[in-house]
Structure formats: C-alpha cells, structure tokens
Design a protein around this motif. Structure first.
Motif, PDB file in Angstrom:
ATOM      1  N   GLY A   1       0.804  -1.217   0.000  1.00 30.05           N
ATOM      2  CA  GLY A   1       0.000   0.000   0.000  1.00 30.05           C
ATOM      3  C   GLY A   1       0.835   1.264   0.000  1.00 30.05           C
ATOM      4  O   GLY A   1       0.352   2.320   0.416  1.00 30.05           O
TER       5      GLY A   1
ATOM      6  N   LYS B   1     -13.626  -4.869  -8.862  1.00 33.01           N
ATOM      7  CA  LYS B   1     -13.709  -4.642  -7.426  1.00 33.01           C
ATOM      8  C   LYS B   1     -12.386  -5.096  -6.824  1.00 33.01           C
ATOM      9  O   LYS B   1     -12.115  -6.291  -6.690  1.00 33.01           O
TER      10      LYS B   1
ATOM     11  N   SER C   1      -9.368  -4.932  -3.799  1.00 29.49           N
ATOM     12  CA  SER C   1      -9.282  -4.729  -2.349  1.00 29.49           C
ATOM     13  C   SER C   1      -7.959  -5.258  -1.805  1.00 29.49           C
ATOM     14  O   SER C   1      -7.271  -6.044  -2.466  1.00 29.49           O
ATOM     15  N   ASP C   2      -7.598  -4.764  -0.606  1.00 26.87           N
ATOM     16  CA  ASP C   2      -6.491  -5.312   0.194  1.00 26.87           C
ATOM     17  C   ASP C   2      -5.102  -5.139  -0.438  1.00 26.87           C
ATOM     18  O   ASP C   2      -4.628  -6.032  -1.112  1.00 26.87           O
ATOM     19  N   PRO C   3      -4.402  -4.056  -0.116  1.00 23.01           N
ATOM     20  CA  PRO C   3      -4.769  -2.971   0.796  1.00 23.01           C
ATOM     21  C   PRO C   3      -5.399  -1.758   0.105  1.00 23.01           C
ATOM     22  O   PRO C   3      -6.012  -0.936   0.765  1.00 23.01           O
TER      23      PRO C   3
ATOM     24  N   ASP D   1      -8.262  -0.155  -2.180  1.00 26.75           N
ATOM     25  CA  ASP D   1      -9.637  -0.485  -2.556  1.00 26.75           C
ATOM     26  C   ASP D   1     -10.101   0.416  -3.692  1.00 26.75           C
ATOM     27  O   ASP D   1     -10.059   1.648  -3.582  1.00 26.75           O
TER      28      ASP D   1
ATOM     29  N   THR E   1      -7.751  -9.164  -5.425  1.00 21.14           N
ATOM     30  CA  THR E   1      -6.921  -8.381  -4.517  1.00 21.14           C
ATOM     31  C   THR E   1      -6.124  -7.358  -5.320  1.00 21.14           C
ATOM     32  O   THR E   1      -5.938  -7.477  -6.538  1.00 21.14           O
ATOM     33  N   TRP E   2      -5.623  -6.363  -4.597  1.00 22.59           N
ATOM     34  CA  TRP E   2      -4.779  -5.346  -5.231  1.00 22.59           C
ATOM     35  C   TRP E   2      -3.541  -5.992  -5.866  1.00 22.59           C
ATOM     36  O   TRP E   2      -3.154  -5.649  -6.985  1.00 22.59           O
ATOM     37  N   GLU E   3      -2.930  -6.950  -5.173  1.00 24.05           N
ATOM     38  CA  GLU E   3      -1.737  -7.595  -5.722  1.00 24.05           C
ATOM     39  C   GLU E   3      -2.068  -8.334  -7.018  1.00 24.05           C
ATOM     40  O   GLU E   3      -1.281  -8.310  -7.977  1.00 24.05           O
ATOM     41  N   THR E   4      -3.214  -8.982  -7.065  1.00 22.98           N
ATOM     42  CA  THR E   4      -3.619  -9.668  -8.292  1.00 22.98           C
ATOM     43  C   THR E   4      -3.794  -8.675  -9.433  1.00 22.98           C
ATOM     44  O   THR E   4      -3.339  -8.914 -10.568  1.00 22.98           O
TER      45      THR E   4
END
Length: 265
Positions: A158, A192, A194-196, A198, A226-229
């Motif tokens: 993040g 959508k 998310s993490d960390p 959004d 996820t954000w990393e994905t």
C-alpha cells in the motif's frame, strides 16, 4: 519542487528505501531466485534498478556484448539488459550498494531539476518531469514487488508508489474493455479491487464502441480481486490462470478481459 514533483519524489524514495531494507534480509540463495520478469533473478532486478538510475544520472552506459536471450524482444529490452548482464558476476550486496549510492545522488539532483520541463514519459506521451518521476516511483515499486514475491517476503503493497501505479495504469482500462476485449456496446465491466488498496470502478462501452467510466452497479460482469492480483495482471507478470479472480456475471466476457489486462508500457 512543485507538489506533484514532491509527491512523486517521496514515493520514489520510499519504495527504493523499502527495497534496500528488504535486501538486508536476503541470504545467498535468495539472489539467484527467479522472478516473474522472464529471464531475471532477484539480483537482476536490483541490477535493473541500478542501471536505470545511473542512466538518468548521466553515467556512461555499460559497453558489453549480449548473448541472444529469449526474453529480449526489442531494442529497448536490449538496452535495459546491458546493465543487468554486466552485473551478473557481481555479488548481490555490491549491486545493492550501487543502488543505495545512486539513490542518494538522485535525491541530491532532483531538487535542482525543473519539474515542468517536458520529457517523453515511458508511455510514449510527452509530459512534465514530475509525471516522469511518477513513472519512476511506479516502476521501482513494481520491481520491489517482483522481488518480494520471489523471496516470499510480502510488504509495502500500500505504499505511496502503489497509488502511482493505479493513477498511471487505470486510465488504460477503457481501452482494455472496449478494444482489446471487444466488449459489445451497452455492456459494462466492473473491477472490485481490495487489500490494501480499494477501488470499485466500471467501464461501459457506448454505441460509439469506446469505453467510458460508469457506475459500477449492475455490470455485465464484475471481476473481484486483490490489489496484488490486479498489479500482477496489469504489469503482465502472470496469466489469469495463476491468480484468483471472483467472476460474477458474464463468464465469456471475463475470459476476454482478463488475458488483455497487461498494459504496462
């Protein structure tokens, strides 16, 4: 410095210092681990960071003959590879020391540069040097994450430079949805994330065949990840089969969008 330049420089410094801190935890075997950048090990990632920073400082480029590597596909890749290849015999900690020195030199230089000077940015567009530095922060952070995944030490997802990644890459989503995925007029794709970080956004294809930002409610398909994905897909680090994406809605549209998300310059 103006505010955009100050923010970009702070993001750039933070991610490089985080990467230097990570280097202090690495063992001898870690340097040789492969990363998601084809052909590059963990040490090669550090060497790449060094090479770009020294080039920006105006240091002479390495004069080295390159073998024929399968992962080099164009002249730009060949230029970048020289800084990596010349450091392959160099111990990892020595490459890290180079990066630490280059960072201090760049931080000393940056306040004297005109943040509004027009330069060609990595996406091929002309923009102020402050925008170029935003790309540098994003690029350094992306390679930091490459290293972290390879050595199994997650962190800094993040960071301020992560926001640079979103700001610079998300404008490419309308093109991905409309042109690359060939989404039909009237359909929309929501992401959508998310993490960390959004983000809940959507792109709708209008009658003119172009993608436009729209309300993410009631999309044709929603892709939750996820954000990393999102970063791995957008940076072209992996295929959709390597990550987990929750698909709600039109599966056929999802299978066209996900393989086309790699939009890094």
């Amino acid at each position: 410095m103006n505010e955009p330049m100050r923010a970009a420089t702070a993001a750039y410094e933070q991610t490089i210092r985080s990467t230097l801190g990570l280097a202090g935890t690495l063992g001898e075997a870690d340097w040789r681990l492969p990363t998601e950048c084809p052909g590059w090990t963990v040490k090669d990632q550090f060497a790449h960071l060094v090479g770009v920073e020294l080039d920006l400082l105006g240091d002479p480029r390495p004069d080295v003959d390159l073998p024929e590597f399968d992962h080099i596909r164009n002249d730009f890749g060949r230029v970048l590879e020289k800084a990596v290849h010349v450091r392959r015999p160099v111990p990892g900690p020595d490459v890290v020391a180079e990066l630490a020195d280059a960072l201090e030199r760049r931080l000393a230089e940056l306040p004297g540069l005109d943040p509004d000077r027009l330069v060609t940015c990595p996406d091929g567009r002309e923009g102020p040097y402050s925008r170029f530095m935003k790309f540098r922060a994003m690029d350094c952070w992306t390679h930091e994450q490459d290293i972290r995944r390879a050595v199994g030490r997650p962190g800094n997802l993040g960071a301020p430079a992560a926001h640079c990644f979103w700001d610079l890459m998300s404008p490419g989503l309308p093109r991905v949805v409309a042109r690359l995925a060939k989404t039909e007029p009237g359909q929309s794709v929501a992401l959508k994330i998310s993490d960390p970080l959004d983000h809940h956004v959507a792109v709708r294809v209008d009658d003119d065949g172009r993608g436009h930002w729209t309300d993410p409610e009631n999309p044709t398909v929603e892709l939750a990840m996820t954000w990393e994905t999102y970063v791995r897909l957008t940076a072209g680090r992996c295929t959709p089969e390597a990550v987990t994406v929750e698909i709600t809605g039109a599966q056929d549209l999802a299978t066209r969008v996900l393989p086309n998300m790699a939009i890094t310059p």
